[in-house]
Every structure is written in C-alpha cells, then in structure tokens.
Design an enzyme around this catalytic site. Structure first.
Site, PDB file in Angstrom:
ATOM      1  N   GLU A   1       5.844   6.051 -13.517  1.00 22.87           N
ATOM      2  CA  GLU A   1       6.636   6.156 -12.296  1.00 22.87           C
ATOM      3  C   GLU A   1       6.645   4.827 -11.548  1.00 22.87           C
ATOM      4  O   GLU A   1       5.642   4.105 -11.512  1.00 22.87           O
ATOM      5  CB  GLU A   1       6.089   7.268 -11.402  1.00 22.87           C
TER       6      GLU A   1
ATOM      7  N   CYS B   1       6.934  -0.528  -5.906  1.00 22.77           N
ATOM      8  CA  CYS B   1       5.596  -0.304  -6.467  1.00 22.77           C
ATOM      9  C   CYS B   1       5.741  -0.088  -7.968  1.00 22.77           C
ATOM     10  O   CYS B   1       6.436   0.825  -8.415  1.00 22.77           O
ATOM     11  CB  CYS B   1       4.952   0.906  -5.800  1.00 22.77           C
TER      12      CYS B   1
ATOM     13  N   CYS C   1      -4.376   5.657 -16.526  1.00 14.32           N
ATOM     14  CA  CYS C   1      -5.370   4.685 -16.073  1.00 14.32           C
ATOM     15  C   CYS C   1      -6.725   5.064 -16.634  1.00 14.32           C
ATOM     16  O   CYS C   1      -7.090   6.247 -16.668  1.00 14.32           O
ATOM     17  CB  CYS C   1      -5.426   4.637 -14.545  1.00 14.32           C
TER      18      CYS C   1
ATOM     19  N   CYS D   1     -10.894   6.615 -10.954  1.00  9.09           N
ATOM     20  CA  CYS D   1     -11.182   6.683  -9.517  1.00  9.09           C
ATOM     21  C   CYS D   1     -10.975   8.116  -9.049  1.00  9.09           C
ATOM     22  O   CYS D   1      -9.951   8.733  -9.343  1.00  9.09           O
ATOM     23  CB  CYS D   1     -10.290   5.717  -8.744  1.00  9.09           C
TER      24      CYS D   1
ATOM     25  N   CYS E   1      -7.671   9.586  -7.015  1.00 12.14           N
ATOM     26  CA  CYS E   1      -6.341   9.160  -7.455  1.00 12.14           C
ATOM     27  C   CYS E   1      -5.757  10.149  -8.446  1.00 12.14           C
ATOM     28  O   CYS E   1      -6.394  10.500  -9.449  1.00 12.14           O
ATOM     29  CB  CYS E   1      -6.427   7.769  -8.090  1.00 12.14           C
TER      30      CYS E   1
ATOM     31  N   GLY F   1      -2.169   2.640 -13.309  1.00 13.60           N
ATOM     32  CA  GLY F   1      -2.927   1.705 -14.117  1.00 13.60           C
ATOM     33  C   GLY F   1      -3.659   0.636 -13.327  1.00 13.60           C
ATOM     34  O   GLY F   1      -3.408   0.424 -12.143  1.00 13.60           O
ATOM     35  N   GLU F   2      -4.587  -0.041 -14.002  1.00 13.66           N
ATOM     36  CA  GLU F   2      -5.312  -1.189 -13.459  1.00 13.66           C
ATOM     37  C   GLU F   2      -4.677  -2.453 -14.035  1.00 13.66           C
ATOM     38  O   GLU F   2      -4.821  -2.736 -15.232  1.00 13.66           O
ATOM     39  CB  GLU F   2      -6.799  -1.114 -13.846  1.00 13.66           C
TER      40      GLU F   2
ATOM     41  N   SER G   1      -8.846  -2.702  -4.013  1.00 13.76           N
ATOM     42  CA  SER G   1      -9.071  -1.298  -3.668  1.00 13.76           C
ATOM     43  C   SER G   1     -10.561  -1.104  -3.392  1.00 13.76           C
ATOM     44  O   SER G   1     -11.360  -0.988  -4.317  1.00 13.76           O
ATOM     45  CB  SER G   1      -8.619  -0.389  -4.819  1.00 13.76           C
TER      46      SER G   1
ATOM     47  N   HIS H   1     -12.358   1.053  -0.465  1.00 15.44           N
ATOM     48  CA  HIS H   1     -12.567   2.473  -0.193  1.00 15.44           C
ATOM     49  C   HIS H   1     -13.974   2.846   0.262  1.00 15.44           C
ATOM     50  O   HIS H   1     -14.195   3.962   0.728  1.00 15.44           O
ATOM     51  CB  HIS H   1     -12.168   3.341  -1.393  1.00 15.44           C
TER      52      HIS H   1
ATOM     53  N   CYS I   1       1.000   6.765  -1.906  1.00  8.78           N
ATOM     54  CA  CYS I   1      -0.090   6.044  -2.546  1.00  8.78           C
ATOM     55  C   CYS I   1      -1.106   7.021  -3.135  1.00  8.78           C
ATOM     56  O   CYS I   1      -1.569   7.944  -2.469  1.00  8.78           O
ATOM     57  CB  CYS I   1      -0.766   5.141  -1.513  1.00  8.78           C
TER      58      CYS I   1
END
Length: 380
Positions: free
Chosen positions: A103, A116, A123, A127, A130, A176-177, A230, A232, A351
């Site tokens: 996406e 984005c 991924c 995390c 997510c 993804g990273e 990121s 958090h 997000c």
C-alpha cells in the site's frame, strides 16, 4: 473505491527501465550501443511526463524507440484498487508478483502533498504496535516497485515535475524497514531527487528507520536525504518490548549513530517518531525520559503520533488530554514537538495501519490469527 483490473504481465526477458537510476540507465544505454545522453531524454519522458509508451517519446529517434520497444518496458506496479478518504487522503493497493501487494498513501495538506511509500512486502521487524508487522514478511521490493509507487500516484494525481507538484514530499514510512532493502531504496530515492527524475530537494525525501545502526551510518555516506527514527520509548526495557530490534541496537548505540549523522550533516535535523499508547508510554515519567534523551540531540524534533488502532491489537490510543499534556511537557522543556494529525483512518491509511497482501514466509500471520482466535474464544 476504484477497482482496477489487472493487465497482462510484461515478459520476463524485457528490462524494466524503472529499475535504473540515472547512471544505471546511462550505462544500460551505452551497453546497447546508444549515446548515454539518450538515457537522459528517456528519463525525462518517464518521470516528467509519466510516459510509458516508447512510441510517444517523439524526440527519441525511431530506431531507438524500436530497440527499446523490443528489449525494455516501463513497468510500475499494477493498481489493484484505490480508495479516497473523507479528508482527501488517498490509498493505493499495488499488486506485486505471486499475489503479494503493498500500500502507498497520499496525504494532501494546504502547503504540501506527502506520499508515503513502502519498501518491503510486509516487514520482518515485528514492532508490536504496527499492523504491517502482523502480516509477516515476504521479500524486498525492487527499485522499480518502490519508485513505481510514486509513478502511479503522480499519474493519478496529475503531478507535473518542476511545474504542478501535487507530490512535494516523500516519506519512506510505508510497509517495511527501508534500511533492510538498502540498495534498492537508495536507488529509488536518488530517482525521487534527480532533476531528470521527480526533482525533489533532499529535505523533502525522508527515510524512517526503526534503528539499524550500521545502515544509518552507511545511509549518511550514500545519499543526501532526511532521517526519521521510530523511537516510541526512551528506556531500553520498554523500547525492546515495543521495537524488538532495540535488543540488538539499544538506545545508546542508536543515539551515537544519530550524533554521527548530525556531525556529517551539520545543517540537518533528525525527527524522532513517538507513537503514544494508552498506559504504555504516555505518562509524565515517559516524557521526562524522552526529554533527557532529546537534550543529547541538539536541534532535533519529536513527532508525536496518536496510536491508530487495528483489529486484534492490545494497544489503545491515549486520551486527548494525556496527549496534550505529554506534548506540553516536552515543549516546556524546550523540545521542538509536533503532534501529527491522524489522516485517512477511515480507509485504514493512517500511520501504522498499512496492511497489503503478504504471502508470509515468517509464519507471523498464522501466529497472530491464532492469538485472535484464542482471545475470541476466551471472551466468549
């Protein structure tokens, strides 16, 4: 929502020109016996005019057009469907090989339009907050599949490079990273920045990472773009729970890599993303920990993100008054702090909500569904 039928797949023996950055395309043209400057002409057709039909490239010689038609193609991902949100946000589901899809999301604002972009199918980092993580992981995206997301969005939006910019900013914050797909991501970002590509300034292309320390160093030496981290949580115990990668690269190592980035790029800043989750990381003590950390990183800023829920998650969005109090605590300490407005959540485009179609090779989908089933059975 607009449904778009799949089209015939281009034969595998043809070369997708979206896989080349400018130097790569010049080398390819030289390899087929053409002058390298012809590559520049074709690039401008592909990225400025969003043309994928060689016959329409009228300032390219007929013999070269025939050669390109026989050996190459311009192949962005195929749009499976697209959705528009009430606030103007737009999301595309873009088909990849073998049933996979990713996406991409466009977020319009009065002074800019941000796209984005995804870098992987799924991924691998897991995390905990997510939605993409619950899908598991299949593979890295090719350069053509990354820059192709921008090509599709630009075509849909009527973007004209250097004239009518509907896409003014790109963030590598989708599925993804990005640093785990380093080479393809860097080539795609170079096309975003190239004057013969989409022509964006360095500060308008941002890569977001969960904190792969060695690759942050490599990125700073490879391309001039903006960096987002990121975060958090500002203590290792909580961050390791939320972002398992922290066990390998704890906060002290991450901060050190960020300081090296700033030393190499003294006129730049780093954005630290902090998703606020109710009762998890939103208390005054968490803000104090974040303030202490940010004081080690001069001129950097914090982007607070209210958690965007998805089916099956154990996390909840922090209350509005808690979010405001957290932001005020940081601001009063002199930390530049922005609060991201939730956009596109009515089409699951906010997000942390991106969730394409992933043929999972990690068994994480099955594990997540098992937990969902067990939770439903327990609730019953």
């Amino acid at each position: 929502m607009t449904q778009v039928n799949q089209v015939e797949v281009t034969p595998n023996d043809k070369v997708n020109l979206l896989d080349f950055d400018r130097q790569g395309l010049r080398d390819f043209f030289a390899g087929i016996g053409e002058k390298p400057y012809r590559a520049d002409q074709v690039m401008k057709w592909i990225y400025h005019r969003l043309e994928d039909n060689f016959e329409n490239m009228t300032d390219v010689g007929r013999s070269l057009r025939a050669k390109l038609e026989a050996t190459c193609y311009v192949g962005p991902p195929k749009t499976m469907f697209d959705k528009g949100a009430a606030d103007g946000t737009h999301k595309w589901l873009l088909g990849m090989d073998g049933g996979n899809a990713v996406e991409a999301v466009y977020i319009p604002e009065p002074t800019r339009g941000t796209l984005c972009v995804s870098s992987q199918v799924g991924c691998g980092l897991n995390c905990q907050f997510c939605s993409t993580a619950t899908q598991g992981f299949n593979r890295n995206l090719a350069t053509s599949e990354i820059i192709g997301q921008m090509w599709v969005a630009a075509k849909h939006l009527g973007n004209v490079t250097h004239q009518n910019r509907r896409i003014t900013n790109v963030v590598m914050m989708g599925m993804g990273e990005p640093l785990l797909n380093f080479d393809n991501v860097v080539k795609a970002m170079s096309l975003m920045r190239d004057d013969f590509g989409f022509g964006l300034a360095s500060k308008r292309v941002t890569l977001s990472t969960a904190g792969l320390v060695p690759m942050i160093d490599k990125l700073s030496e490879s391309i001039d773009v903006s960096l987002a981290v990121s975060l958090h949580a500002a203590n290792d115990e909580l961050r390791t729970e939320l972002v398992p990668l922290n066990k390998r690269y704890p906060i002290a190592e991450l901060v050190a890599s960020c300081l090296r980035w700033l030393a190499r790029k003294p006129r730049t800043s780093i954005t630290f993303e902090y998703t606020l989750m109710k009762g998890i990381n939103d208390q005054p003590e968490h803000a104090r920990q974040l303030i202490k950390l940010m004081r080690r990183l001069p001129n950097c800023k914090v982007n607070l993100i209210p958690f965007n829920p998805f089916p099956g998650t154990r996390f909840e969005r922090s209350d509005v008054e808690v979010i405001r109090a957290f932001q005020t605590q940081l601001l009063n300490a002199g930390i530049l702090t922005m609060l991201r407005r939730t956009r596109g959540d009515d089409i699951d485009a906010a997000c942390g909500q991106l969730k394409g179609q992933v043929l999972d090779r990690t068994r994480r989908q099955a594990e997540f569904r098992k937990r969902l089933d067990e939770g439903s059975a327990h609730a019953a």
